[in-house]
Each structure stands twice: as C-alpha cells, then as structure tokens.
Design a protein around this motif. Structure first.
Motif, PDB file in Angstrom:
ATOM      1  N   ALA A 117      -5.545 -11.826   3.477  1.00  0.00           N
ATOM      2  CA  ALA A 117      -5.791 -11.290   4.820  1.00  0.00           C
ATOM      3  C   ALA A 117      -6.965 -12.043   5.439  1.00  0.00           C
ATOM      4  O   ALA A 117      -8.084 -11.980   4.938  1.00  0.00           O
ATOM      5  CB  ALA A 117      -6.096  -9.794   4.759  1.00  0.00           C
TER       6      ALA A 117
ATOM      7  N   SER B  58      -6.047  -5.975  10.197  1.00  0.00           N
ATOM      8  CA  SER B  58      -5.843  -4.781   9.374  1.00  0.00           C
ATOM      9  C   SER B  58      -4.520  -4.071   9.678  1.00  0.00           C
ATOM     10  O   SER B  58      -3.945  -3.432   8.798  1.00  0.00           O
ATOM     11  CB  SER B  58      -7.008  -3.808   9.573  1.00  0.00           C
ATOM     12  OG  SER B  58      -7.087  -3.362  10.917  1.00  0.00           O
TER      13      SER B  58
ATOM     14  N   LEU C 172      -2.027  -5.947   7.707  1.00  0.00           N
ATOM     15  CA  LEU C 172      -2.329  -5.781   6.289  1.00  0.00           C
ATOM     16  C   LEU C 172      -1.858  -4.430   5.774  1.00  0.00           C
ATOM     17  O   LEU C 172      -1.203  -4.355   4.722  1.00  0.00           O
ATOM     18  CB  LEU C 172      -3.833  -5.930   6.061  1.00  0.00           C
ATOM     19  CG  LEU C 172      -4.331  -5.650   4.640  1.00  0.00           C
ATOM     20  CD1 LEU C 172      -3.658  -6.566   3.643  1.00  0.00           C
ATOM     21  CD2 LEU C 172      -5.845  -5.775   4.579  1.00  0.00           C
TER      22      LEU C 172
ATOM     23  N   SER D 153      -9.375 -10.679   0.956  1.00  0.00           N
ATOM     24  CA  SER D 153      -9.523 -10.353   2.377  1.00  0.00           C
ATOM     25  C   SER D 153     -10.831 -10.848   2.966  1.00  0.00           C
ATOM     26  O   SER D 153     -11.890 -10.778   2.332  1.00  0.00           O
ATOM     27  CB  SER D 153      -9.447  -8.838   2.570  1.00  0.00           C
ATOM     28  OG  SER D 153      -9.652  -8.481   3.929  1.00  0.00           O
TER      29      SER D 153
ATOM     30  N   ASP E  10     -12.256  -3.155  10.019  1.00  0.00           N
ATOM     31  CA  ASP E  10     -12.441  -4.189   9.007  1.00  0.00           C
ATOM     32  C   ASP E  10     -13.677  -3.855   8.191  1.00  0.00           C
ATOM     33  O   ASP E  10     -14.219  -2.749   8.285  1.00  0.00           O
ATOM     34  CB  ASP E  10     -12.558  -5.587   9.646  1.00  0.00           C
ATOM     35  CG  ASP E  10     -13.708  -5.706  10.639  1.00  0.00           C
ATOM     36  OD1 ASP E  10     -14.448  -4.708  10.812  1.00  0.00           O
ATOM     37  OD2 ASP E  10     -13.880  -6.779  11.232  1.00  0.00           O
TER      38      ASP E  10
END
Length: 229
Positions: A11, A40, A43, A57, A68
């Motif tokens: 990510a 996100s 994700l 990430s 985040d």
C-alpha cells in the motif's frame, strides 16, 4: 512438502515506489505479492477479499476513506489480527517512531534506505520479530523511552502541551493567544519549542502526532481547564 510462502500486500500512493518494491519482491521466492493499493479505501477493500500474511504500507497516504498512519494500522490490527505490518516511510522523527513502536509496530523501513531492507523486514514481521532499517534503527536508539512514557506529550511542559492541543483542534496561533490570554509571540515560541522537543519539523507532523496521541480529544477541555491570567 509445501513451499514456504509469505503473501504480501503493498500500500503506497507513489507509483514509482510501488514499482520499485514490486521489482524487489519478485526476486525472492518466499514472497508472493497478492495485491496492491494506493490509499486506505482500496487497501481495506483488498483486505476483505484477499488473504495475506504481511502488509507493507506507507505511513502517509492521504485521501483515503479510512485515514492513514497509526489510526489506520490500529484499525487493521483490530479487523485482521493475524496480519503483520511493515511500515515503509520517509518520516524519521522520534515522535512518529515512538508512536509506531508503542502501538506495536516492530518492523519499520525508511524510504531513504535501500529497498532491499524490506526483505528481512517482511520475514521478521511474519515471525513476530523486529526489524529497523539503518536510518530507523538510529532514530529508535536515540529515543529516551523512559522520558517519553511519562506523559502523553513526552517532555513537553504543561503550557506547551496546551498549545499543541489547541493548535491541533484547528485554532491559529493568534486565536490560541486570545483564548489563553497570552501574547502571540509567547504562543509561537511555545509551539516552536514543543516541535523541537518532539523532533518534529513540519506542522502537518505535529498535527498527526497530536491526533495519534489523543491530544485532539483533549483540546475541547484544554481552554476550560487553563488558568486565566
């Protein structure tokens, strides 16, 4: 006998970084890239449908529905406790790293270090171990953990913490000065000293630190509790 394999999801909102990491992972037989996301929102949707063992990430991925940083990582830990996390980031200030490590993140790689450090970091994360790339290791070793654990804001004075809370709540330096009955210069100096003590250089990182350490939640009561001068 089945071949040992670690399923990895990436990510990051920087296409160039994603491409570099994918290239590095492709050369390792024990790692299998099963998905990638740029924020996100993507994700979390990916995690719902794609089993994985380790998430690599970025720390800062703006514009996602789930935020985040540490707040996102905590959400993932709650929903998917079996997934281990490796944080890949450019941020290397002590306040951010203290927050990450305190929240249970034990594998952190700096984007300023060679991408090859992700390989041992992923393997360490999968087995519940610890791995810091050279840049992160240096910062983590410099942190005075005893001092920073004494109070939420680390080594900040009461008035510095108060200024940080109000600044994180959205008030400007001028508005804080008016609310606390101090001069604008005094508030500016207290904010600057707070950032220096926390090892933070940018306002955006100060805001993030405040949010992730619960200072924004206290902002509403800070002015009420403050003594009037």
């Amino acid at each position: 006998m089945d071949r040992f394999e670690i399923r990895v999801i990436l990510a990051d909102d920087h296409p160039g970084m994603l491409a570099g990491v994918k290239h590095e992972l492709a050369s390792v037989e024990t790692l299998s890239l099963v998905g990638e996301a740029a924020n996100s929102t993507g994700l979390m949707a990916l995690l719902e449908t794609t089993p994985c063992d380790v998430l690599v990430s970025d720390y800062a991925m703006p514009a996602g529905e789930y935020g985040d940083g540490v707040s996102l990582f905590k959400l993932i830990n709650r929903r998917y406790p079996d997934i281990q996390i490796v944080v890949l980031t450019m941020l290397d200030n002590p306040a951010v790293l203290h927050t990450l490590v305190s929240s249970g993140i034990r594998c952190i790689v700096s984007k300023s270090d060679a991408v090859t450090h992700l390989i041992p970091a992923i393997h360490a994360a999968r087995t519940g171990g610890t791995y810091y790339s050279p840049t992160m290791d240096g910062v983590v070793r410099s942190i005075d953990w005893d001092v920073r654990s004494r109070n939420t804001a680390g080594v900040l004075s009461q008035r510095e913490s108060e200024v940080v809370r109000l600044y994180a709540s959205g008030l400007t330096v001028t508005e804080i000065a008016e609310q606390l009955h101090r001069s604008k210069k005094t508030i500016s100096t207290q904010k600057t000293k707070a950032m220096e003590k926390l090892g933070i250089a940018r306002d955006v990182d100060l805001l993030r630190y405040a949010m992730e350490n619960g200072l924004t939640a206290a902002a509403a009561t800070a002015a009420t509790d403050a003594p009037q001068e």
